[in-house]
Each structure stands twice: as structure tokens, then as C-alpha cells.
Design a protein around this motif. Structure first.
Motif, mmCIF file in Angstrom:
data_model
loop_
_atom_site.group_PDB
_atom_site.id
_atom_site.type_symbol
_atom_site.label_atom_id
_atom_site.label_comp_id
_atom_site.label_asym_id
_atom_site.label_seq_id
_atom_site.Cartn_x
_atom_site.Cartn_y
_atom_site.Cartn_z
ATOM 1 N N THR A 1 0.829 -1.218 0.000
ATOM 2 C CA THR A 1 0.000 0.000 0.000
ATOM 3 C C THR A 1 0.860 1.263 0.000
ATOM 4 O OG1 THR A 1 -0.168 0.058 2.425
ATOM 5 C CG2 THR A 1 -1.847 -1.190 1.241
ATOM 6 N N LEU A 2 2.140 1.103 0.336
ATOM 7 C CA LEU A 2 3.053 2.252 0.361
ATOM 8 C C LEU A 2 3.904 2.345 -0.900
ATOM 9 C CD1 LEU A 2 4.301 2.154 4.084
ATOM 10 C CD2 LEU A 2 2.393 3.448 3.106
ATOM 11 N N HIS A 3 3.589 1.536 -1.906
ATOM 12 C CA HIS A 3 4.332 1.600 -3.164
ATOM 13 C C HIS A 3 3.793 2.749 -4.012
ATOM 14 C CE1 HIS A 3 5.904 -2.826 -2.968
ATOM 15 N NE2 HIS A 3 6.232 -2.093 -1.919
ATOM 16 N N LYS A 4 4.048 3.959 -3.520
ATOM 17 C CA LYS A 4 3.609 5.193 -4.151
ATOM 18 C C LYS A 4 4.802 6.131 -4.290
ATOM 19 C CE LYS A 4 -0.863 4.807 -1.754
ATOM 20 N NZ LYS A 4 -1.776 5.475 -0.786
ATOM 21 N N PRO A 5 4.718 7.114 -5.189
ATOM 22 C CA PRO A 5 5.853 8.035 -5.375
ATOM 23 C C PRO A 5 6.340 8.690 -4.079
ATOM 24 C CG PRO A 5 4.261 8.347 -7.125
ATOM 25 C CD PRO A 5 3.644 7.370 -6.160
ATOM 26 N N MET A 6 5.383 9.156 -3.250
ATOM 27 C CA MET A 6 5.765 9.854 -2.015
ATOM 28 C C MET A 6 6.648 8.986 -1.139
ATOM 29 S SD MET A 6 3.369 11.777 0.794
ATOM 30 C CE MET A 6 2.472 10.335 1.354
ATOM 31 N N TYR A 7 6.335 7.694 -1.040
ATOM 32 C CA TYR A 7 7.085 6.802 -0.164
ATOM 33 C C TYR A 7 8.358 6.284 -0.826
ATOM 34 C CZ TYR A 7 2.802 7.286 2.410
ATOM 35 O OH TYR A 7 1.721 7.833 3.081
ATOM 36 N N PHE A 8 8.373 6.284 -2.156
ATOM 37 C CA PHE A 8 9.627 5.991 -2.859
ATOM 38 C C PHE A 8 10.665 7.065 -2.538
ATOM 39 C CE2 PHE A 8 12.216 6.971 -6.666
ATOM 40 C CZ PHE A 8 12.971 5.814 -6.717
ATOM 41 N N PHE A 9 10.245 8.318 -2.571
ATOM 42 C CA PHE A 9 11.160 9.418 -2.237
ATOM 43 C C PHE A 9 11.515 9.404 -0.742
ATOM 44 C CE2 PHE A 9 8.829 11.395 -5.965
ATOM 45 C CZ PHE A 9 9.849 11.137 -6.868
ATOM 46 N N VAL B 1 10.769 24.910 -2.962
ATOM 47 C CA VAL B 1 9.828 24.276 -2.020
ATOM 48 C C VAL B 1 8.724 25.260 -1.649
ATOM 49 C CG1 VAL B 1 9.566 23.344 0.321
ATOM 50 C CG2 VAL B 1 11.507 22.641 -1.081
ATOM 51 N N THR B 2 9.114 26.501 -1.374
ATOM 52 C CA THR B 2 8.133 27.534 -1.015
ATOM 53 C C THR B 2 7.155 27.776 -2.158
ATOM 54 O OG1 THR B 2 9.783 28.612 0.389
ATOM 55 C CG2 THR B 2 7.847 29.913 -0.215
ATOM 56 N N LEU B 3 7.677 27.852 -3.382
ATOM 57 C CA LEU B 3 6.823 28.059 -4.558
ATOM 58 C C LEU B 3 5.822 26.914 -4.718
ATOM 59 C CD1 LEU B 3 6.283 29.856 -7.050
ATOM 60 C CD2 LEU B 3 7.957 28.460 -8.291
ATOM 61 N N SER B 4 6.289 25.685 -4.516
ATOM 62 C CA SER B 4 5.401 24.524 -4.608
ATOM 63 C C SER B 4 4.281 24.621 -3.596
ATOM 64 C CB SER B 4 6.193 23.229 -4.383
ATOM 65 O OG SER B 4 7.142 23.028 -5.401
ATOM 66 N N TYR B 5 4.619 25.010 -2.377
ATOM 67 C CA TYR B 5 3.609 25.049 -1.320
ATOM 68 C C TYR B 5 2.667 26.243 -1.447
ATOM 69 C CZ TYR B 5 4.858 20.892 1.161
ATOM 70 O OH TYR B 5 5.031 19.565 1.490
ATOM 71 N N VAL B 6 3.105 27.304 -2.097
ATOM 72 C CA VAL B 6 2.185 28.415 -2.390
ATOM 73 C C VAL B 6 1.072 27.907 -3.304
ATOM 74 C CG1 VAL B 6 1.935 30.598 -3.623
ATOM 75 C CG2 VAL B 6 3.822 30.289 -2.012
ATOM 76 N N VAL C 1 12.218 17.620 -4.637
ATOM 77 C CA VAL C 1 11.517 16.590 -5.416
ATOM 78 C C VAL C 1 10.252 16.141 -4.687
ATOM 79 C CG1 VAL C 1 11.671 14.223 -6.293
ATOM 80 C CG2 VAL C 1 13.591 15.783 -6.606
ATOM 81 N N MET C 2 10.346 15.981 -3.368
ATOM 82 C CA MET C 2 9.187 15.564 -2.576
ATOM 83 C C MET C 2 8.100 16.642 -2.581
ATOM 84 S SD MET C 2 11.177 13.699 0.584
ATOM 85 C CE MET C 2 9.755 12.951 1.381
ATOM 86 N N SER C 3 8.495 17.904 -2.564
ATOM 87 C CA SER C 3 7.506 18.986 -2.627
ATOM 88 C C SER C 3 6.853 19.033 -4.008
ATOM 89 C CB SER C 3 8.156 20.334 -2.306
ATOM 90 O OG SER C 3 9.066 20.725 -3.321
ATOM 91 N N TYR C 4 7.625 18.727 -5.061
ATOM 92 C CA TYR C 4 7.056 18.661 -6.412
ATOM 93 C C TYR C 4 6.037 17.523 -6.509
ATOM 94 C CZ TYR C 4 6.646 17.704 -11.404
ATOM 95 O OH TYR C 4 6.148 17.462 -12.662
ATOM 96 N N ASP C 5 6.347 16.399 -5.878
ATOM 97 C CA ASP C 5 5.415 15.268 -5.847
ATOM 98 C C ASP C 5 4.097 15.665 -5.182
ATOM 99 O OD1 ASP C 5 4.610 12.338 -5.781
ATOM 100 O OD2 ASP C 5 4.712 12.781 -3.634
#
Length: 325
Positions: free
Chosen positions: A55-63, A217-222, A118-122
Motif C-alpha cells: 500500500t506504500l508503493h507510491k511516489p511519495m514513499y519511494f522518495f 519548495v516555497t513556490l510549490s507550497y504556495v 523533489v518531494m515537494s514537487y510530488d
């Protein structure tokens, strides 16, 4: 004092460690050994849980797995040598090993900042473009993003580390640190224009590889926050934001420790404060990352509980208990 009459590279560096705590070497050894074991155990658990639980085989958990591997390597670069210093007073390190340690420390530090980008882009793709997320964040794309972060970060320090190795050092150079940090080694070199330039260059690059990823990271979260605010359902907004909280806390911890390290170098503080601030940077994030993700992330928390429960109560034992009833 360093003997700066030699034009050849230094044979050895002598690491001072914590001058104010010379009488507390065994307590320091025990504290840092505990930190190191917690870092190893916590990050190995994260890696194992992500690999085992489908269930954790997702991009977020890969990173996240990449981040855990990185944290293990990052702390292994410095802590074992520090433990040897505290336990058996092994404060001497050879020229080549010192620069290898310097390269690994700074290269892996940059890798962490790029992996956080990369994680913030995900998270940006998952929340801002949910319909296209499965198409964009495929397994091959995830591998390419992670590989780019690792390779780019490990290439960045090479020119500066090489130039620093060309500075003039004494036969045995005293370094006021627990490990071979770039700025500490440059400050230990024979005083000339090259050393001053290396200090400026190293600090400039460190600021660049810290500030630029932070801006991304800030831009992604905006964009993420704007998208979350557009969700009509309060439950939907809460669920969307909850997927980002662990990453946000990790980013905050990472950049807070960097800020403390930079401020301590730029102000007139005792040498122990300088050393401690850099040690905090080297240990704090790898120590807290597993705790943050196991306590704040529901999927990781559930997966850890499930695996631990199955280890304590294997299916065969459960069947036997049911059969007896």
C-alpha cells in the motif's frame, strides 16, 4: 600552531572536537552512540515498511525511502569517527580521508535539500493536478527525479573540495571541529588569499544550494495552499493538507538547523557553539525524520503497526488460537 612552511599537502589533520567537554568523553560517546543507533533503527524501519507494505508503493514513499537511505549515509559519514574520538581519543585523520569525509558530508547535505524539492514537487502534482498525477508520476519518472537529485548534488561539491585540497597546510593541521567540515578545514589552512577566497566561495555555494531549493519548495507550497483553499469540503481540505504536514515539518527542521549553523559561523561565538551547531545540523534531521513520518503520517503509522503486530502474532499462531477455541 600549524607549520605552514611546508608546500606539500598535510599528512594529517588533528580534530579538536569539543574543547569545553574534554572531561566528558565517555558521556559524549554514549549520547552520540544512542543518537546513531536511533537514526539507524528508525530509518531502517521506514525503508523496510515501505518495501514490505504494497500500500506504500507510491511516489511519495519511494522518495521517503531515498531520504531514509540518505540519512543513514549522511550520519555514517561523521558519527563513527566522532565515536572513535570520544572513546579512544582517535582525533587524527589522514589528508585523503579528511577530504573524502568533507566531500561526502557536503554532497549528501546538498542531496537532502534536492530530495526535499523533489518531494515537494510530488505533493504539488498530487494536490494541484490529481487527475494527471498517475500519468505524470510514473515509476520511471520517479527514478529519474531521484537520480537527478543524487547525481547533481554529488557533482556540485567536487570543484570546491578539489580547490580546497590544493591549499597549503602544515604537516599536522589542527581543525577546530569534530569532523572535516569545509569551512573549518579552510580556516585551518595557512593564511593567504586562496584560503580567504575558498571561505567566501564555500559560503556562497552553501547559501545558493540552500536558498534556491528553499525557494522552489516555497513556490510549490504556495500553489498547494491555493489549491487546497479552493476545495469546498472542509474534510477534503483537511485530508489534502494532512498529506503535506510530515514533509513540511521535515523541511522546517532541516532549514532551521542550517540557519543555526550559518548564524553561529557568522557571529562571534565560542568555538564549541560553532562545532555544536554543525553537529546539530548533521544529526537533528536524520534523527527526527523517522519519528515525524511514523507519528504524523497515517499510512506509515498504520503500516508500522500492522507489521509489528504480524511479527508478534504471526498468522499461524492466530489460526492455532482460533482452532483451540
Amino acid at each position: 600552531m600549524n607549520n605552514c612552511n611546508s608546500n606539500s599537502s598535510a599528512k594529517d589533520f588533528y580534530l579538536i572536537g569539543f574543547p569545553a567537554f574534554q572531561d566528558f568523553q565517555i558521556p559524549l560517546f554514549l549520547v552520540f552512540l544512542l543518537f546513531y543507533l536511533l537514526i539507524l533503527i528508525g530509518n531502517i524501519i521506514i525503508i523496510a515498511v515501505v518495501v514490505v507494505d504494497r500500500t506504500l508503493h507510491k511516489p511519495m514513499y519511494f522518495f521517503l525511502t531515498n531520504l531514509s537511505v540518505l540519512d543513514i549515509l549522511f550520519t555514517t559519514t561523521t558519527i563513527p569517527k566522532m565515536l572513535a574520538m570520544f572513546l579512544v581519543n582517535a582525533k587524527t585523520i589522514s589528508f585523503h580521508v579528511c577530504f573524502l569525509q568533507m566531500y561526502c558530508f557536503h554532497g549528501l547535505s546538498v542531496t537532502e535539500s534536492l530530495l526535499l524539492v523533489v518531494m515537494s514537487y510530488d505533493r504539488y502534482e498530487a494536490i494541484c493536478n490529481p487527475l494527471h498525477y498517475p500519468v505524470k508520476m510514473t515509476k520511471s519518472v520517479n527514478i529519474q527525479l531521484a537520480a537527478c537529485a543524487w547525481i547533481t548534488a554529488l557533482l556540485i561539491p567536487i570543484p570546491v573540495i578539489f580547490q580546497t585540497s590544493q591549499l597549503t597546510f602544515g604537516e599536522t593541521t589542527t581543525v577546530y571541529h569534530c569532523f572535516c567540515d569545509h569551512l573549518a578545514v579552510v580556516q585551518a589552512a595557512c593564511s593567504d588569499f586562496s584560503a580567504s577566497f575558498q571561505t567566501f566561495l564555500g559560503f556562497s555555494i552553501a547559501m545558493t544550494v540552500s536558498v534556491m531549493p528553499l525557494m522552489l519548495v516555497t513556490l510549490s507550497y504556495v500553489h498547494i495552499i491555493i489549491s487546497i483553499l479552493k476545495i469546498n469540503s472542509k474534510v477534503g481540505r483537511s485530508k489534502a493538507f494532512s498529506t503535506c504536514t510530515s514533509h513540511l515539518i521535515v523541511v522546517g527542521t532541516y532549514y532551521s538547523s542550517i540557519a543555526v549553523a550559518y548564524i553561529s559561523y557568522r557571529t562571534d561565538m565560542p568555538i564549541d557553539i560553532h562545532v555544536m551547531s554543525n553537529v546539530v545540523f548533521a544529526i537533528l534531521t536524520p534523527l527526527l525524520n523517522p519519528l515525524i513520518y511514523t507519528l504524523r503520517n497515517k499510512e506509515v503509522k498504520c503500516a508500522v503497526k500492522k507489521i509489528v503486530f504480524l511479527k508478534i502474532f504471526p498468522p499461524s499462531k492466530n489460526c492455532n488460537l482460533m482452532g483451540k477455541n
